[in-house]
Each structure stands twice: as C-alpha cells, then as structure tokens.
Design a protein around this motif. Structure first.
Motif, PDB file in Angstrom:
ATOM      1  N   GLY A  52      17.253 126.911  58.026  1.00  0.00           N
ATOM      2  CA  GLY A  52      18.440 126.483  57.305  1.00  0.00           C
ATOM      3  C   GLY A  52      18.201 125.853  55.956  1.00  0.00           C
ATOM      4  O   GLY A  52      19.104 125.244  55.389  1.00  0.00           O
ATOM      5  N   VAL A  53      17.001 125.989  55.424  1.00  0.00           N
ATOM      6  CA  VAL A  53      16.695 125.411  54.111  1.00  0.00           C
ATOM      7  C   VAL A  53      17.380 126.245  53.034  1.00  0.00           C
ATOM      8  O   VAL A  53      17.243 127.464  52.998  1.00  0.00           O
ATOM      9  CB  VAL A  53      15.169 125.369  53.875  1.00  0.00           C
ATOM     10  CG1 VAL A  53      14.865 124.939  52.458  1.00  0.00           C
ATOM     11  CG2 VAL A  53      14.508 124.448  54.872  1.00  0.00           C
ATOM     12  N   ASN A  54      18.146 125.605  52.176  1.00  0.00           N
ATOM     13  CA  ASN A  54      18.786 126.286  51.061  1.00  0.00           C
ATOM     14  C   ASN A  54      17.829 126.241  49.877  1.00  0.00           C
ATOM     15  O   ASN A  54      17.569 125.170  49.325  1.00  0.00           O
ATOM     16  CB  ASN A  54      20.116 125.600  50.723  1.00  0.00           C
ATOM     17  CG  ASN A  54      20.887 126.327  49.649  1.00  0.00           C
ATOM     18  OD1 ASN A  54      20.393 127.284  49.061  1.00  0.00           O
ATOM     19  ND2 ASN A  54      22.099 125.872  49.405  1.00  0.00           N
ATOM     20  N   LEU A  55      17.302 127.400  49.495  1.00  0.00           N
ATOM     21  CA  LEU A  55      16.295 127.451  48.435  1.00  0.00           C
ATOM     22  C   LEU A  55      16.795 126.871  47.124  1.00  0.00           C
ATOM     23  O   LEU A  55      16.033 126.236  46.395  1.00  0.00           O
ATOM     24  CB  LEU A  55      15.819 128.884  48.215  1.00  0.00           C
ATOM     25  CG  LEU A  55      14.763 129.393  49.179  1.00  0.00           C
ATOM     26  CD1 LEU A  55      14.389 130.820  48.836  1.00  0.00           C
ATOM     27  CD2 LEU A  55      13.535 128.522  49.169  1.00  0.00           C
ATOM     28  N   ALA A  56      18.067 127.097  46.803  1.00  0.00           N
ATOM     29  CA  ALA A  56      18.604 126.625  45.528  1.00  0.00           C
ATOM     30  C   ALA A  56      18.499 125.104  45.401  1.00  0.00           C
ATOM     31  O   ALA A  56      18.381 124.570  44.301  1.00  0.00           O
ATOM     32  CB  ALA A  56      20.048 127.066  45.364  1.00  0.00           C
ATOM     33  N   ASN A  57      18.514 124.408  46.529  1.00  0.00           N
ATOM     34  CA  ASN A  57      18.449 122.946  46.499  1.00  0.00           C
ATOM     35  C   ASN A  57      17.027 122.400  46.548  1.00  0.00           C
ATOM     36  O   ASN A  57      16.833 121.187  46.466  1.00  0.00           O
ATOM     37  CB  ASN A  57      19.242 122.357  47.674  1.00  0.00           C
ATOM     38  CG  ASN A  57      20.717 122.673  47.549  1.00  0.00           C
ATOM     39  OD1 ASN A  57      21.235 122.888  46.467  1.00  0.00           O
ATOM     40  ND2 ASN A  57      21.400 122.726  48.683  1.00  0.00           N
TER      41      ASN A  57
END
Length: 145
Positions: A52-57
């Motif tokens: 669930g890691v959001n790359l953009a963040n």
C-alpha cells in the motif's frame, strides 16, 4: 526580410508546420493517456505489491518542518512515477515505429503485392529492370554471355 517571409511561407505551405502542429497535439493527448494509464492502471497493483505504499508520497527528508521553516525533502517517489511514464511512452513509441518500419519495408518491395508500392519506388524498380535488360542485350551484341 522578404526572403525570410518567403521561406516561412514555403515552410507553412509545404505542410511542415501543419505536420508539426498535429504531432504536438497528438503528443499532448498521448501524454494524458500515458499519465492516466500509469496512475490508474500500473501504480495501484504496484502499490499492492509494496504493502500500500504510494510512490508519489515517498521522499527522503533532509530537514523536518519546524514552526519557523518548511520541510526540505527529496521527492524520489515522483521521480519513480515519471520514470515509469517514460518507460511506457518509450516502449509504445518503439512498438509503433517497429510496426511502421515493417509496413514501410513491405511497401518499398516492388515484388510484394500485399501493399501498394509508392510510385517513386515502383519507377526506380522499373528503371533497374530496364537497365538489366539493356545490359543483357548489350552483352549479347558484344559477344559476351
């Protein structure tokens, strides 16, 4: 100055400017398609694979925010998304150009009847055939076989 205006007129009339404008418009639309493809199709499964890691963040914080200063961070997640965008665009362009080159090769082969051969290639092929016939006739005349 008149020469410059004439040159611009020739450039615009020959279609180069129109071709460029069409290319830019299609490129912009294609960019929107790729951005949506990456953000809505590629990144969600990738996010599942990374818990669930959001790359953009994703970022590397150099200095945390305080009451008197803002946070300073290197946003490497956005870079990863842009690199994925670039890879998708590069691969798509590669596939399109590969397809066009295959079609062009077929079109330039005068013996291939599947695809219509451009007139200039057809004329060159006819000239080549006629020259071979002429050389053959001249060879027979001179006693050569």
């Amino acid at each position: 100055m008149a020469g410059f205006l004439q040159e611009f007129k020739n450039f615009a009339i020959k279609g180069n400017m129109i071709d460029m404008a069409v290319g830019i418009i299609i490129g912009t639309a294609f960019n929107n398609v790729v951005n949506t493809l990456v953000k809505k199709i590629v990144m969600p499964p990738l996010s599942l694979l990374t818990n669930g890691v959001n790359l953009a963040n994703k970022k590397h914080i150099l200095r945390k925010a305080t009451d008197t200063s803002e946070e300073i961070a290197i946003g490497y997640g956005e870079l990863l998304e842009v690199l994925i965008d670039f890879t998708v665009i590069a691969f798509t362009i590669f596939v399109v150009i590969k397809f066009m080159n295959r079609f062009k090769k077929k079109a330039e082969d005068p013996k291939n009847k599947e695809v219509e051969t451009p007139k200039n290639i057809e004329l060159l092929s006819n000239i080549e055939r006629l020259m071979a016939e002429q050389n053959s006739l001249l060879g027979k005349r001179l006693g050569k076989k």
